[in-house]
Write a protein that holds these residues in place. Structure first.
Motif, PDB file in Angstrom:
ATOM      1  N   UNK A   1      -7.610  -0.537  -5.278  1.00 26.94           N
ATOM      2  CA  UNK A   1      -6.432  -1.315  -5.660  1.00 26.94           C
ATOM      3  C   UNK A   1      -6.453  -2.666  -4.953  1.00 26.94           C
ATOM      4  N   UNK A   2      -5.916  -3.670  -5.624  1.00 20.37           N
ATOM      5  CA  UNK A   2      -5.856  -4.983  -4.982  1.00 20.37           C
ATOM      6  C   UNK A   2      -4.908  -4.920  -3.789  1.00 20.37           C
ATOM      7  N   UNK A   3      -5.357  -5.422  -2.663  1.00 18.17           N
ATOM      8  CA  UNK A   3      -4.523  -5.408  -1.466  1.00 18.17           C
ATOM      9  C   UNK A   3      -3.646  -6.654  -1.417  1.00 18.17           C
ATOM     10  N   UNK A   4      -2.577  -6.566  -0.648  1.00 16.06           N
ATOM     11  CA  UNK A   4      -1.628  -7.664  -0.579  1.00 16.06           C
ATOM     12  C   UNK A   4      -2.265  -8.896   0.052  1.00 16.06           C
ATOM     13  N   UNK A   5      -3.245  -8.717   0.940  1.00 15.29           N
ATOM     14  CA  UNK A   5      -3.932  -9.865   1.539  1.00 15.29           C
ATOM     15  C   UNK A   5      -4.622 -10.707   0.468  1.00 15.29           C
ATOM     16  N   UNK A   6      -5.270 -10.048  -0.485  1.00 15.60           N
ATOM     17  CA  UNK A   6      -5.957 -10.782  -1.552  1.00 15.60           C
ATOM     18  C   UNK A   6      -4.961 -11.449  -2.502  1.00 15.60           C
TER      19      UNK A   6
ATOM     20  N   UNK B   1      -7.955  -3.897   1.706  1.00 15.83           N
ATOM     21  CA  UNK B   1      -8.681  -3.115   0.709  1.00 15.83           C
ATOM     22  C   UNK B   1      -9.115  -1.766   1.263  1.00 15.83           C
ATOM     23  N   UNK B   2      -9.023  -0.727   0.429  1.00 19.69           N
ATOM     24  CA  UNK B   2      -9.464   0.607   0.836  1.00 19.69           C
ATOM     25  C   UNK B   2     -10.229   1.261  -0.303  1.00 19.69           C
ATOM     26  N   UNK B   3     -10.495   2.559  -0.166  1.00 20.90           N
ATOM     27  CA  UNK B   3     -11.341   3.266  -1.134  1.00 20.90           C
ATOM     28  C   UNK B   3     -10.698   3.405  -2.503  1.00 20.90           C
ATOM     29  N   UNK B   4      -9.387   3.155  -2.618  1.00 20.51           N
ATOM     30  CA  UNK B   4      -8.737   3.270  -3.925  1.00 20.51           C
ATOM     31  C   UNK B   4      -9.187   2.180  -4.886  1.00 20.51           C
TER      32      UNK B   4
END
Length: 235
Positions: free
Chosen positions: A43-48, A38-41
């Protein structure tokens, strides 16, 4: 802990991109545009997404553990490894930090290197505000510079581009992108590092193709390959 339900198409897509999985690690073929963490965007991260997939597949009612021992830049595709246990995460993190993982990348370059193979050693300086790395002026160590080392070899050609295999010997910010560009061979689509035009989907043609390591728990020799994206026509 409740995870979102993946639709059938997304579920099958995630399933198809798992390159290896056992009780301790999961190796995944990341698409261009996906973020690992996860970052400031927002957006859903691939880990989640993978956590949701595991919870759905295995019918797990509680929290799914998935540690992240390394990263891959958003516009880059290919192999990302996750840890499914804290023991594996601790050991994998040390392996990546200490050079215990052999990482091979493929890059489509806009021009051909003067030499078909070689070793690149540069002092790189990272500019945080620009999110970009530069080769230190004069090629010498300066304040804040870190030594970056890689080997490269030309392994093929398409109608317009040169396919270069890169083996990382260090892990610096944007290292491959910066060093190949400094050599006069920017990566296809990489406007930040000198490519003349972008790729249609915003990707850069850099792919984490192969990873070789000793399994952190079983101690088996692991050798995993990720196929290149379909957009790499002629490779």
């Amino acid at each position: 802990m409740e995870y979102r339900q993946l639709g059938k198409e997304e579920y099958l897509n995630i399933q198809a991109r798992i390159l290896h999985e056992d009780n301790h690690i999961l190796v995944f073929n990341k698409n261009v545009g996906e973020i690992v963490q996860a970052d400031k965007t927002g957006d859903e991260c691939i880990a989640e997404t993978i956590k949701a997939f595991i919870a759905q597949r295995d019918g797990k009612p509680g929290k799914v553990y998935l540690g992240i021992p390394h990263r891959l830049d958003r516009p880059v595709s290919g192999i990302v490894m996750f840890a499914k246990t804290s023991k594996a995460l601790s050991r994998l993190s040390a392996m990546f930090r200490e050079g215990g993982v052999d990482k091979t990348y493929w890059a489509l370059c806009c021009s051909e290197p003067q030499k078909p193979s070689g070793l690149l050693e540069d002092w790189l300086v990272r500019n945080e505000s620009m999110n970009k790395s530069f080769v230190a002026k004069g090629g010498e160590k300066t304040a804040g510079a870190k030594l970056a080392r890689l080997t490269y070899e030309v392994i093929g050609h398409t109608d317009r581009y040169t396919l270069v295999e890169v083996k990382l010997l260090t892990g610096r910010h944007h290292q491959i992108r910066c060093q190949l560009s400094a050599m006069g061979c920017p990566i296809k689509g990489d406007l930040k590092y000198g490519a003349p035009r972008s790729n249609p989907d915003g990707e850069i043609s850099l792919h984490s193709h192969r990873i070789q390591f000793v399994h952190p728990v079983s101690k088996d020799e692991m050798d995993i390959i990720a196929p290149v994206p379909k957009s790499w026509k002629g490779v």
